[in-house]
Design a protein around this motif. Structure first.
Motif, PDB file in Angstrom:
ATOM      1  N   SER A  17       0.680  -1.242  -0.076  1.00 27.49           N
ATOM      2  CA  SER A  17       0.132  -0.478  -0.136  1.00 27.49           C
ATOM      3  C   SER A  17       0.686   1.393  -0.448  1.00 27.49           C
ATOM      4  O   SER A  17       1.735   0.921   0.324  1.00 27.49           O
ATOM      5  N   VAL A  63      -8.426   0.532 -10.892  1.00 25.07           N
ATOM      6  CA  VAL A  63      -8.461   0.488 -10.117  1.00 25.07           C
ATOM      7  C   VAL A  63      -9.683   0.627  -8.380  1.00 25.07           C
ATOM      8  O   VAL A  63      -9.667   0.766  -7.524  1.00 25.07           O
ATOM      9  N   MET A  82      -3.767   4.037  -1.623  1.00 24.46           N
ATOM     10  CA  MET A  82      -3.285   2.724  -2.507  1.00 24.46           C
ATOM     11  C   MET A  82      -3.330   1.645  -2.082  1.00 24.46           C
ATOM     12  O   MET A  82      -2.534   1.478  -1.282  1.00 24.46           O
ATOM     13  N   LEU A  85      -1.641  -3.595  -4.167  1.00 23.54           N
ATOM     14  CA  LEU A  85      -0.632  -2.701  -5.559  1.00 23.54           C
ATOM     15  C   LEU A  85      -0.093  -3.168  -6.668  1.00 23.54           C
ATOM     16  O   LEU A  85       0.562  -4.282  -5.794  1.00 23.54           O
ATOM     17  N   ASP A  89       0.559  -1.311 -11.413  1.00 20.79           N
ATOM     18  CA  ASP A  89       0.436   0.364 -11.240  1.00 20.79           C
ATOM     19  C   ASP A  89       1.263   1.289 -11.422  1.00 20.79           C
ATOM     20  O   ASP A  89       1.605   2.340 -10.807  1.00 20.79           O
ATOM     21  N   VAL A 118       5.989  -0.915  -8.525  1.00 22.11           N
ATOM     22  CA  VAL A 118       5.779  -1.387  -7.359  1.00 22.11           C
ATOM     23  C   VAL A 118       6.209  -3.007  -8.248  1.00 22.11           C
ATOM     24  O   VAL A 118       6.786  -2.855  -9.506  1.00 22.11           O
TER      25      VAL A 118
END
Length: 120
Positions: A17, A63, A82, A85, A89, A118
């Motif tokens: 996150s 998303v 977020m 992930l 992303d 990510v």
């Protein structure tokens, strides 16, 4: 008007996150629409999430249910939370604010972007 400044990007593992912030001081913050876009190499800039002056929100399908957009008009800041992930992303996330100034002229302001990566 407002001038957005993003922060909070970084490197995160898949499934992790991250919370992005968009500080945008200015007399028109509370009446402007805040959008979050992301851009990845070779792709067009994509609208990810929107939070309206009313607090209503809208999300890209990719998303939805993973990202949450919000704003605090008293602090003149917006957030993009977020979760879960994925590699897809990864990108540069931009905060954009659109609205009307005191003379009813439209403004469209962009931040400099913040990198989200990510990767395992």
């Amino acid at each position: 008007q407002v001038q957005p400044v993003e922060s909070g990007g970084g490197l995160v593992q898949p499934g992790g996150s991250l919370r992005l912030s968009c500080a945008a001081s200015g007399s028109r913050f509370s009446t402007a629409t805040m959008n979050w876009y992301r851009q990845t190499p070779g792709k067009e800039r994509e609208l990810v999430a929107t939070v309206y002056a009313s607090g209503g929100t809208n999300y890209a399908f990719s998303v939805k249910d993973r990202f949450t957009v919000s704003r605090d008009n008293t602090k003149e800041v917006g957030y993009l939370e977020m979760r879960s992930l994925t590699l897809e992303d990864t990108g540069v996330y931009f905060c954009n604010m659109r609205g009307f100034d005191e003379n009813a002229r439209m403004f469209d302001k962009w931040g400099q972007g913040t990198q989200v990566t990510v990767s395992s």
